[in-house]
Design a protein around this motif. Structure first.
Motif, PDB file in Angstrom:
ATOM      1  N   SER A 150       0.830  -1.210   0.000  1.00 11.04           N
ATOM      2  CA  SER A 150       0.000   0.000   0.000  1.00 11.04           C
ATOM      3  C   SER A 150       0.861   1.256   0.000  1.00 11.04           C
ATOM      4  N   VAL A 151       2.064   1.161   0.548  1.00 10.71           N
ATOM      5  CA  VAL A 151       2.978   2.308   0.517  1.00 10.71           C
ATOM      6  C   VAL A 151       3.678   2.389  -0.838  1.00 10.71           C
ATOM      7  N   ARG A 152       4.063   1.256  -1.377  1.00  9.46           N
ATOM      8  CA  ARG A 152       4.739   1.244  -2.677  1.00  9.46           C
ATOM      9  C   ARG A 152       3.831   1.778  -3.785  1.00  9.46           C
ATOM     10  N   ARG A 153       2.518   1.637  -3.620  1.00 12.55           N
ATOM     11  CA  ARG A 153       1.574   2.090  -4.642  1.00 12.55           C
ATOM     12  C   ARG A 153       1.194   3.561  -4.506  1.00 12.55           C
ATOM     13  N   GLN A 154       1.768   4.274  -3.574  1.00  9.18           N
ATOM     14  CA  GLN A 154       1.375   5.661  -3.353  1.00  9.18           C
ATOM     15  C   GLN A 154       1.558   6.505  -4.609  1.00  9.18           C
ATOM     16  N   THR A 155       0.632   7.436  -4.812  1.00  9.67           N
ATOM     17  CA  THR A 155       0.721   8.318  -5.976  1.00  9.67           C
ATOM     18  C   THR A 155       1.941   9.229  -5.901  1.00  9.67           C
ATOM     19  N   HIS A 156       2.416   9.515  -4.717  1.00 12.29           N
ATOM     20  CA  HIS A 156       3.688  10.234  -4.564  1.00 12.29           C
ATOM     21  C   HIS A 156       4.763   9.180  -4.334  1.00 12.29           C
ATOM     22  N   PHE A 197       3.852   6.742  10.095  1.00 14.42           N
ATOM     23  CA  PHE A 197       3.937   5.426  10.731  1.00 14.42           C
ATOM     24  C   PHE A 197       2.741   4.572  10.302  1.00 14.42           C
ATOM     25  N   LEU A 198       3.019   3.306  10.063  1.00 19.20           N
ATOM     26  CA  LEU A 198       2.001   2.355   9.610  1.00 19.20           C
ATOM     27  C   LEU A 198       2.200   1.043  10.344  1.00 19.20           C
ATOM     28  N   ASP A 199       1.123   0.456  10.831  1.00 15.19           N
ATOM     29  CA  ASP A 199       1.179  -0.871  11.447  1.00 15.19           C
ATOM     30  C   ASP A 199       1.019  -1.936  10.373  1.00 15.19           C
ATOM     31  N   SER A 200       1.623  -3.077  10.594  1.00 17.71           N
ATOM     32  CA  SER A 200       1.677  -4.105   9.550  1.00 17.71           C
ATOM     33  C   SER A 200       0.320  -4.703   9.211  1.00 17.71           C
ATOM     34  N   ASP A 201      -0.665  -4.551  10.096  1.00 14.18           N
ATOM     35  CA  ASP A 201      -1.992  -5.111   9.806  1.00 14.18           C
ATOM     36  C   ASP A 201      -2.936  -4.082   9.199  1.00 14.18           C
ATOM     37  N   ASP A 202      -2.407  -2.892   8.857  1.00 16.23           N
ATOM     38  CA  ASP A 202      -3.222  -1.837   8.269  1.00 16.23           C
ATOM     39  C   ASP A 202      -2.672  -1.444   6.895  1.00 16.23           C
ATOM     40  N   GLU A 203      -3.266  -0.409   6.292  1.00 18.97           N
ATOM     41  CA  GLU A 203      -2.842   0.053   4.975  1.00 18.97           C
ATOM     42  C   GLU A 203      -2.928   1.577   4.894  1.00 18.97           C
ATOM     43  N   LEU A 204      -2.248   2.125   3.900  1.00 13.28           N
ATOM     44  CA  LEU A 204      -2.438   3.518   3.529  1.00 13.28           C
ATOM     45  C   LEU A 204      -3.278   3.583   2.261  1.00 13.28           C
ATOM     46  N   PRO A 205      -4.308   4.440   2.222  1.00 13.92           N
ATOM     47  CA  PRO A 205      -4.997   4.691   0.955  1.00 13.92           C
ATOM     48  C   PRO A 205      -4.008   5.207  -0.092  1.00 13.92           C
ATOM     49  N   GLY A 206      -4.339   5.029  -1.367  1.00 16.17           N
ATOM     50  CA  GLY A 206      -3.376   5.252  -2.441  1.00 16.17           C
ATOM     51  C   GLY A 206      -2.766   6.634  -2.512  1.00 16.17           C
ATOM     52  N   ASN A 207      -3.509   7.668  -2.073  1.00 16.65           N
ATOM     53  CA  ASN A 207      -2.975   9.026  -2.182  1.00 16.65           C
ATOM     54  C   ASN A 207      -2.720   9.661  -0.823  1.00 16.65           C
ATOM     55  N   PRO A 233      -9.416  10.475   3.632  1.00 12.57           N
ATOM     56  CA  PRO A 233      -8.829   9.324   4.346  1.00 12.57           C
ATOM     57  C   PRO A 233      -7.339   9.203   4.057  1.00 12.57           C
ATOM     58  N   VAL A 234      -6.547   9.050   5.119  1.00 16.95           N
ATOM     59  CA  VAL A 234      -5.104   8.879   4.971  1.00 16.95           C
ATOM     60  C   VAL A 234      -4.614   7.611   5.661  1.00 16.95           C
ATOM     61  N   TYR A 235      -5.532   6.855   6.268  1.00 18.43           N
ATOM     62  CA  TYR A 235      -5.122   5.623   6.962  1.00 18.43           C
ATOM     63  C   TYR A 235      -6.294   4.660   6.946  1.00 18.43           C
ATOM     64  N   ARG A 236      -5.999   3.384   6.707  1.00 23.21           N
ATOM     65  CA  ARG A 236      -7.027   2.341   6.700  1.00 23.21           C
ATOM     66  C   ARG A 236      -6.721   1.381   7.844  1.00 23.21           C
ATOM     67  N   TRP A 237      -7.587   1.413   8.841  1.00 22.13           N
ATOM     68  CA  TRP A 237      -7.379   0.704  10.103  1.00 22.13           C
ATOM     69  C   TRP A 237      -8.297  -0.520  10.136  1.00 22.13           C
ATOM     70  N   TYR A 238      -7.708  -1.705  10.110  1.00 21.60           N
ATOM     71  CA  TYR A 238      -8.482  -2.945  10.157  1.00 21.60           C
ATOM     72  C   TYR A 238      -8.730  -3.332  11.614  1.00 21.60           C
ATOM     73  N   VAL A 239     -10.003  -3.465  11.963  1.00 22.40           N
ATOM     74  CA  VAL A 239     -10.399  -3.673  13.350  1.00 22.40           C
ATOM     75  C   VAL A 239     -11.031  -5.051  13.491  1.00 22.40           C
ATOM     76  N   ALA A 240     -10.552  -5.816  14.462  1.00 19.94           N
ATOM     77  CA  ALA A 240     -11.123  -7.135  14.763  1.00 19.94           C
ATOM     78  C   ALA A 240     -11.630  -7.109  16.198  1.00 19.94           C
ATOM     79  N   PRO A 241     -12.854  -6.580  16.421  1.00 23.80           N
ATOM     80  CA  PRO A 241     -13.320  -6.357  17.793  1.00 23.80           C
ATOM     81  C   PRO A 241     -13.547  -7.622  18.596  1.00 23.80           C
TER      82      PRO A 241
END
Length: 548
Positions: free
Chosen positions: A25-31, A91-101, A206-214
């Motif tokens: 998700s970081v490698r695919r960033q538009t920047h 900073f990014l956690d390994s179980d989450d993602e960054l949106p493309g931009n 959105p600048v962060y995609r947080w995966y939640v497993a409640p």
């Protein structure tokens, strides 16, 4: 190598399965002019091999492995900070993602004006059902630049370090690093950053995609979801005390009430929702841990809470633990207490006695709920299932008790209806509630799940029955609470397996789960899904139009 504009640190520990998704998700960033530091907290699974492979695939990726496991997020972030080459940091956690931009958007905010950090919206994704929502949407609804946290102290609620892009110079100037050796490090780090920043920008995208497993298993749950551990409670309170000390030392004591309100409304509230599922020993230990800290909070922070939350807090502080558990089942759902007591001045209090102290009377005064006077459709009752037994076929027999603490219902049998709607088609079961004693009605209902009309394509999902009261042509619909534990019941109904089970979380309702089987599961539902695809729908509409 040229200097990257941004360094994104991906922290990881024993997460080989999801690391590739995060880094991709970081490698695919538009920047694209960025570097990625994978900071591995000494993983013992296949994570190091995955990290080496990712570094070999892209020269922007660097792999850092800590010599020993730190047991938290702070050390891997801080070690990555030491080698980061960019003037801006994320900073990014390994179980989450960054949106493309995400990088592009936050970088643009930094380039627009000189700021200490930029932050954006966080998209929460439930891993159990795929539902998406925005974390604290009211705080990121519009683009704005603030001259310090005093401009909007509500931002204490948005304590994630991962939703922000920091200026390296800002962090270095204030020696701002993640505190090591403690959990909930984000809260302390973010409180310091908010207070030390002279200016920061908020963007609504959105600048962060947080995966939640409640409801993850306890051994796989995140730190935030390990609330059943008393050590987790200690860690959270310890961090709060550190934040309090920082606010005083840094000259931000005026923000204490806002920060205390955040603790009560967010941190304590998370534990309060779990109280019905805790045993007496745990509750006593919990009360012993939190009460001394609750005593230090600003009175104004309590006054800003909804009455139901204030009641739970005070019942914990007064060590009325069984009542605290009962009150917690109604949080956010408008469920009445089983009993209320009035004093000589007409004030109404939770429970069977007038509280002895002035503070307890203030917090347990439920007069503002208007239990006696609010319109019947919004009146508060408490409906509980006291017994569940299997009936004939796919039916279950329920013993139901309704509490009417304000005595709104006339004496005599009352009409009641159970409601449940799988697939949008409602099943109604009518029965009677008869007075058992003042303010208490009891009755029996048979819920025949085979009578529920299911759609042709079947139904896969969960429903919770509701209870509706009828009075003078008006209806009042409320939650139906179930025993917190009972043996699971299953039956086969019209190409479906139906399971009746405890909800297991939240208020603890009766939970009914439908799972298609046989031809419905193998043929009909896959066919309906294919037909329901947008492309197929458009073709069908075009064909229908052509045939007109």
């Amino acid at each position: 190598m040229s200097t990257p504009d941004v360094t994104v640190t991906v922290i990881v520990y024993n997460d080989a399965e999801r690391l590739t998704r995060a880094v991709s998700s970081v490698r695919r960033q538009t920047h694209a002019n960025l570097e990625i530091v994978i900071s591995d907290d000494h993983s013992t699974d296949g994570t190091p091999a995955v990290a080496r492979r990712l570094a070999a695939q892209d020269p922007r990726v660097r792999h850092l492995r800590l010599e020993r496991n730190s047991g938290g997020c702070s050390a891997p972030r801080n070690r990555a900070l030491e080698i980061a080459r960019a003037p801006l940091l994320m900073f990014l956690d390994s179980d989450d993602e960054l949106p493309g931009n995400a990088v592009e958007l936050l970088l643009a905010a930094h380039r627009e004006r000189e700021i200490d950090f930029a932050m954006g919206a966080v998209q929460r994704v439930r891993v159990d059902n795929g539902r998406r929502s925005t974390w604290m949407p009211h705080l990121v609804a519009e683009r704005r630049t603030l001259d310090g946290i005093e401009a909007d102290p509500r931002l204490f609620f948005e304590h994630l370090a991962t939703s922000k892009m920091y200026a390296r110079a800002f962090l270095d100037r204030h020696h701002l690093r993640f505190p090591e050796g403690i959990h909930y490090e984000d809260q302390l780090f973010s409180a310091r950053a908010y207070c030390l920043a002279e200016r920061f920008t908020i963007i609504p995208e959105p600048v962060y995609r947080w995966y939640v497993a409640p409801y993850a298993a306890s051994d796989a749950a995140s730190i935030s979801n390990q609330r059943h551990r008393l050590a987790n409670v200690r860690d959270r309170i310890h961090v709060q005390r550190l934040i309090d000390a920082f606010l005083t030392e840094s000259g931000h004591a005026s923000l204490r009430e806002d920060k205390d309100h955040k603790f009560l409304k967010h941190d304590f509230r998370m534990y309060a929702g779990d109280l019905p599922y805790r045993d007496e020993e745990w509750l006593a230990s919990f009360a012993g841990l939190v009460s001394p800290y609750l005593d230090t909070l600003a009175p104004g922070a309590y006054a800003r809470l909804p009455r139901a939350e204030r009641v739970v807090l005070q019942l914990i502080r007064d060590r009325r633990l069984p009542e605290a558990r009962s009150a917690a089942r109604g949080l956010g759902h408008g469920v009445a207490p089983r009993q209320v007591t009035a004093d000589g001045e007409g004030r109404v209090y939770w429970g069977g006695e007038v509280p002895s102290s002035a503070w307890s009377r203030r917090e347990l005064d439920v007069s503002d709920l208007e239990l006696e006077t609010r319109p019947f459709p919004s009146a508060q009752f408490r409906h509980e299932i006291t017994e569940i037994t299997r009936g004939p076929g796919a039916s279950i027999d329920l013993a139901v008790r309704t509490y009417d603490p304000a005595l709104r219902l006339p004496v005599g049998p009352r009409r009641a209806t159970l409601l449940i709607a799988p697939g949008g088609r409602r099943l109604e079961v009518h029965f009677r509630l008869s007075p058992a004693r003042p303010g208490v009605f009891e009755g029996h209902a048979r819920l025949d799940l085979a009578a529920a009309a299911l759609p042709l394509q079947g139904f896969a999902g969960i429903r919770h029955p509701l209870l509706r009261l009828h009075h003078q042509g008006l209806a009042n619909t409320g939650l139906l609470l179930a025993p917190l534990s009972f043996p699971t019941l299953t039956a086969q109904v019209a190409s479906h397996r139906v399971t009746v089970e405890p909800e297991g979380h939240g208020p603890g309702r009766l939970q009914v789960r439908w799972e298609p089987t046989g031809v419905t599961a193998k043929v009909i539902r896959p066919l309906v899904r294919r037909v329901a695809r947008p492309r197929v729908k458009r073709a069908a509409h075009l064909l229908a139009s052509a045939l007109k």
